[in-house]
Design a protein around this motif. Sequence first.
Motif, PDB file in Angstrom:
ATOM      1  N   ASP A   1      -0.487  49.627   7.912  1.00 38.50           N
ATOM      2  CA  ASP A   1      -1.077  50.543   8.903  1.00 38.50           C
ATOM      3  C   ASP A   1      -2.196  51.392   8.292  1.00 38.50           C
ATOM      4  O   ASP A   1      -3.172  51.709   8.960  1.00 38.50           O
ATOM      5  CB  ASP A   1       0.010  51.442   9.505  1.00 38.50           C
TER       6      ASP A   1
ATOM      7  N   LYS B   1      -5.299  49.264   8.240  1.00 41.09           N
ATOM      8  CA  LYS B   1      -5.830  49.109   9.602  1.00 41.09           C
ATOM      9  C   LYS B   1      -6.595  50.356  10.024  1.00 41.09           C
ATOM     10  O   LYS B   1      -7.694  50.276  10.562  1.00 41.09           O
ATOM     11  CB  LYS B   1      -4.681  48.862  10.579  1.00 41.09           C
ATOM     12  N   GLU B   2      -5.985  51.510   9.762  1.00 40.34           N
ATOM     13  CA  GLU B   2      -6.605  52.771  10.183  1.00 40.34           C
ATOM     14  C   GLU B   2      -7.958  52.961   9.485  1.00 40.34           C
ATOM     15  O   GLU B   2      -8.943  53.321  10.119  1.00 40.34           O
ATOM     16  CB  GLU B   2      -5.651  53.910   9.804  1.00 40.34           C
TER      17      GLU B   2
ATOM     18  N   TYR C   1      -4.785  43.251  14.827  1.00 38.84           N
ATOM     19  CA  TYR C   1      -5.261  44.616  15.024  1.00 38.84           C
ATOM     20  C   TYR C   1      -5.393  44.876  16.529  1.00 38.84           C
ATOM     21  O   TYR C   1      -5.510  43.940  17.312  1.00 38.84           O
ATOM     22  CB  TYR C   1      -6.670  44.790  14.413  1.00 38.84           C
TER      23      TYR C   1
END
Length: 482
Positions: free
Chosen positions: A313, A316-317, A346
């Motif tokens: 995560d 991804k962020e 995503y």
Amino acid sequence: MQLSVKVSRFDPDTDSEPRLEPWTVEVEEGARILNVLDAIHSLDPTLSYRSSCRAGQCGSCAVKVNGEPVLACTEEAADGMVIEPLDLPVIKDLMTDLVSGISSIPRINTCDCGIIPKQEDIERIKPLRDCIECLSCVSVCPAMKVTDFLGPTSMRSQMRIALDPREPGNRVREAISQGLFTCTSCNRCWRVCPKNIETPGKAIEKLREIANREGLTLPRHQEVSNLVKTTGRSVESGKYAFLDLVDEVIEPYGEVKGEVGFFSGCMFNARLPERALDMLEVMRNAGIRVIISKEQVCCGSPLIRTGQTSFLDELKEKNIRAFQDRGIKIVMTMCAGCGATLKNDYDTPFKVMDVSEVLTCFGLPPLTKVPVTATYHDPCHLKNGQQITKEPREILEKAVERFVEMPAQCCGSGGGVRSGMPDVAAALGELRREAINKTGADIVVTICPFCEYHIQEHSDRPVKNLMTVLVQALGKEPASLQ
Ligand code: FES
């Protein structure tokens, strides 16, 4: 209506190899392939094929039509079809041996403990429960061609069992011994599944996640995860890193026809930066402004494919912010694996497009055909992961004097197999060598850096990135950092 088709005939008692037999039959408008086989059977009762439910539910009628597995009872018939058995041991004509494949699928050992699955368990199991055991996935699995991997539907079943609270045992060690880590994540099993079961993402990667929680991840995969955690990248930088070499904004030579953000991916950044520089040259000539956010990191694909998702995560962020903060509407990928990950794993506030889609959308610059015969290797993460096959071929045909087709097949480099199971990757690479040699092409063209890297080790011909060929077709010298 009248249809002319070819049907594979083979009787092991009398034939040394299958032959294609031409037939012309009369069938109703909207007829299915099974109706065509019935019509042929009424003229020649010796034709062997299977069917039972005739409604897409029993899986017995699966055949290969024009090279692709389909259910004969649900697929509409068309003139010119070539109907063959699945790539499994053939009993006769279109009938294949399903017994060994079906009997090896692991089954649940429900405990006598009174446990009743909760509604949420049932919901989680649902996507894996629709299998009709047609073995289409088994017939196309590349890993099964070179190892004793038990196959996609067996892994699907293992994950389905893992989600069932009535199963007393933990099957992840069994799944590993059945070849869990030999799957190349090519996604071919998903694409040919008549029930659209996403076995790689919903079963194989999830079993690998369980393996990871139990400390069973392959050591080489753990090294990659540690590298991403400490550097943000899945491969170590060579002498040059693409992101250090370029400005944030690359303007085209002439009028600006479009604008994209560029997601470089680890391989083009650190191992093959020349290919990304070639892409920039193509974009400058095509009138496309390229914005390169320097904050981008690994997309996480090597972690997702190997079940190591604990800090996914964060990656991804960072990646979403890297492009969203600049107001970028289209993010372009050049690595098939990164593209498939950004599109499928995503939830992006921007559109993700492969470089071949971008060039098809905005248009190619004027090209002069390079005097070579080229064949094209479909990267699995482009063909199966993003369902892109047409665009790279159309671009390549405009860039070279002669294009020859090569049947698509995984090269073996994906899913952590090249790093974790190098023998399996090499065996699949050798199958690519044979296929390449059969084409007689001078060069092999691909887009994915993993495929390029791997196939080059298993090819007698040079392997080129499509962008490098385009630079040559622009009359320019490809980038060199030597
Ligand atoms: Fe049952 Fe086709 S006959 S799925």
